[in-house]
Structures are given as C-alpha cells and as structure tokens.
Design a protein around this motif. Structure first.
Motif, PDB file in Angstrom:
ATOM      1  N   ASN A  18      28.670  43.200  35.429  1.00  9.41           N
ATOM      2  CA  ASN A  18      29.269  41.940  34.985  1.00  9.41           C
ATOM      3  C   ASN A  18      30.514  41.594  35.801  1.00  9.41           C
ATOM      4  OD1 ASN A  18      27.334  41.649  32.907  1.00  9.41           O
ATOM      5  ND2 ASN A  18      28.502  43.019  31.592  1.00  9.41           N
ATOM      6  N   GLU A  19      31.177  42.599  36.320  1.00  6.32           N
ATOM      7  CA  GLU A  19      32.393  42.362  37.078  1.00  6.32           C
ATOM      8  C   GLU A  19      32.122  41.589  38.359  1.00  6.32           C
ATOM      9  OE1 GLU A  19      36.488  42.513  37.964  1.00  6.32           O
ATOM     10  OE2 GLU A  19      35.323  42.737  36.127  1.00  6.32           O
ATOM     11  N   VAL A  20      30.956  41.784  38.968  1.00  9.75           N
ATOM     12  CA  VAL A  20      30.629  41.057  40.201  1.00  9.75           C
ATOM     13  C   VAL A  20      30.684  39.556  39.962  1.00  9.75           C
ATOM     14  CG1 VAL A  20      28.770  40.525  41.832  1.00  9.75           C
ATOM     15  CG2 VAL A  20      29.287  42.901  41.266  1.00  9.75           C
ATOM     16  N   ALA A  21      30.088  39.089  38.878  1.00 18.95           N
ATOM     17  CA  ALA A  21      30.106  37.660  38.568  1.00 18.95           C
ATOM     18  C   ALA A  21      31.532  37.169  38.364  1.00 18.95           C
ATOM     19  CB  ALA A  21      29.261  37.383  37.324  1.00 18.95           C
ATOM     20  N   ARG A  22      32.361  37.972  37.704  1.00 16.00           N
ATOM     21  CA  ARG A  22      33.764  37.571  37.490  1.00 16.00           C
ATOM     22  C   ARG A  22      34.516  37.466  38.812  1.00 16.00           C
ATOM     23  NH1 ARG A  22      33.106  40.735  32.529  1.00 16.00           N
ATOM     24  NH2 ARG A  22      33.704  42.675  33.573  1.00 16.00           N
ATOM     25  N   LEU A  23      34.291  38.422  39.705  1.00 13.89           N
ATOM     26  CA  LEU A  23      34.981  38.396  41.001  1.00 13.89           C
ATOM     27  C   LEU A  23      34.541  37.193  41.830  1.00 13.89           C
ATOM     28  CD1 LEU A  23      34.778  42.200  41.905  1.00 13.89           C
ATOM     29  CD2 LEU A  23      36.843  40.906  41.311  1.00 13.89           C
TER      30      LEU A  23
END
Length: 222
Positions: A18-23
């Motif tokens: 999920n962090e990839v989408a946030r970044l």
C-alpha cells in the motif's frame, strides 16, 4: 475551485504494498502543485468509495490498475455514481511505454543482460480485455528491451508462469507493488533466473501518473 487528484490502487493486507501507491500519489501531487489523495478498492483504507462519496470539490481519478478488469468496469463506476462532487476518471494505468521503460530499469538493476530472454509475468485476470492489455505490455517491453519477451500469468486466462519461465531467463513482474503475487514469482522462479523488482515508485512511473493527471486536468471537471 480546487481539483483534487485521487489515485485508486487495488489494496493489499501488506502495508509495504500500500505504501507504493502513497509514495506515487505524494510525488505526483507535489509536481502538480495540488491536493492528492491515495485510495484503495479494498483491503486498505481509505476506500475509494468512501472518499469519492465525501468529495466537496471536483476531482480527477487515476486508477493505479495495470489492466482493464472488473474493478474498472464495475466497482469504480458504481462508486463514482455516488460521488459528492464532479469527478472524471481515466483508463487503466497500463499498458504504457513508460511502464516498459521502468521495467527495463528494474531488469538492469537486478543484473539482467540486454538481449536476454525475458518473461513478463502478470497477476492475471479472467477478462479477455485484460489479456489484450498484457499482450500490449509485452509488445512495449520487447521494443524497450530490444529482445524476446514472453507473457506469463499467475492466475486467470493465459499460460502459467511456471510453464513459461526457464533457467537463464530474466523475469519482469508486471506488478506495481510487492505482495502476494510478487512473493509467488520469487517462489516459483527456478534457479538461475534473474527476477527484477516490481515497478514500485520508480521515477518513470511517477512521470506516467503526472501525465495521466495532467490529461484529465486539461479539461475542467464539472
């Protein structure tokens, strides 16, 4: 009136995925100079349906989904029908030449050699249009890599990864984030195979997100 960029990824129980989408969303918002919100179809919050229902100003939506499928055909349009403000949504994130260039960069980072046979492995789908998107992604990667590229999938329609990959190959996951499918690729790859990283928040992926947002923003929403 401010127009918000809303991205929507599938969502995973693995926080790193999920962090990839946030970044990606944060980087695009910074370059665009406006508000940007990351959402997910399921398995993580905030959920896309909740965010669009609570909108009070216009928004553009860039799906971070690499192929056409059920979510783009059904889930997301149903959520948009309940939007609290005018919204315009773009197409699936892939296929695109910029994603292929990012895959080449990941292959080289992993130690693949130019001209080496590459297997592009996708999560897979039961939607024939998704298969067409995956074949287009293979064509983009073959041009960018300047070498043979074969398609394999982990589920749905198409030939399974374990039946396509062979020792001496390089593998380019057609996956945005780490998670269940990237774990399967690593597990099923035979010895002697170079496995590249997922696309992740590579700068070329950010470039594509910005391009998609700018195209939607070029025409006023609402």
């Amino acid at each position: 009136m401010t127009t918000t960029l809303v991205t929507v990824a599938h969502g995973t129980r693995r926080d790193g995925g999920n962090e990839v989408a946030r970044l990606l969303t944060a980087a695009a918002g910074e370059r665009l100079g406006g508000p940007a919100v990351t959402t997910y179809v399921e398995l993580s919050e905030p959920l896309f349906a909740d965010v669009v229902a609570g909108l009070t100003e216009p928004a553009v939506v860039v799906p971070l989904l690499l192929s056409t499928g059920f979510h783009l055909r059904t889930d997301l349009p149903e959520a948009l029908a309940e939007a609290g403000a005018p919204v315009r949504m773009g197409p699936s994130f892939g296929p695109d030449p910029l994603l292929a260039q990012a895959q080449v960069a990941r292959l080289l980072e992993a130690g693949a050699q130019p001209g080496q046979r590459v297997v592009l492995v996708a999560a897979g789908s039961s939607d024939p249009d998704a298969t067409a998107d995956q074949l287009a992604a293979v064509a983009h990667l073959a041009r960018a890599w300047d070498g043979p590229v074969e398609l394999a999938v982990l589920s749905g329609l198409g030939t399974r990864f374990r039946d396509v990959v062979r020792p001496g190959d390089a593998v380019a996951p057609y996956l945005l984030s780490p998670g269940f499918f990237s774990d399967r690729v690593a597990k099923e790859a035979p010895e002697g195979v170079v496995v590249a990283d997922v696309l992740g928040d590579h700068p070329l992926v950010v470039d594509l997100l910005v391009q998609r947002a700018q195209a939607l923003l070029a025409t006023p929403v609402g």
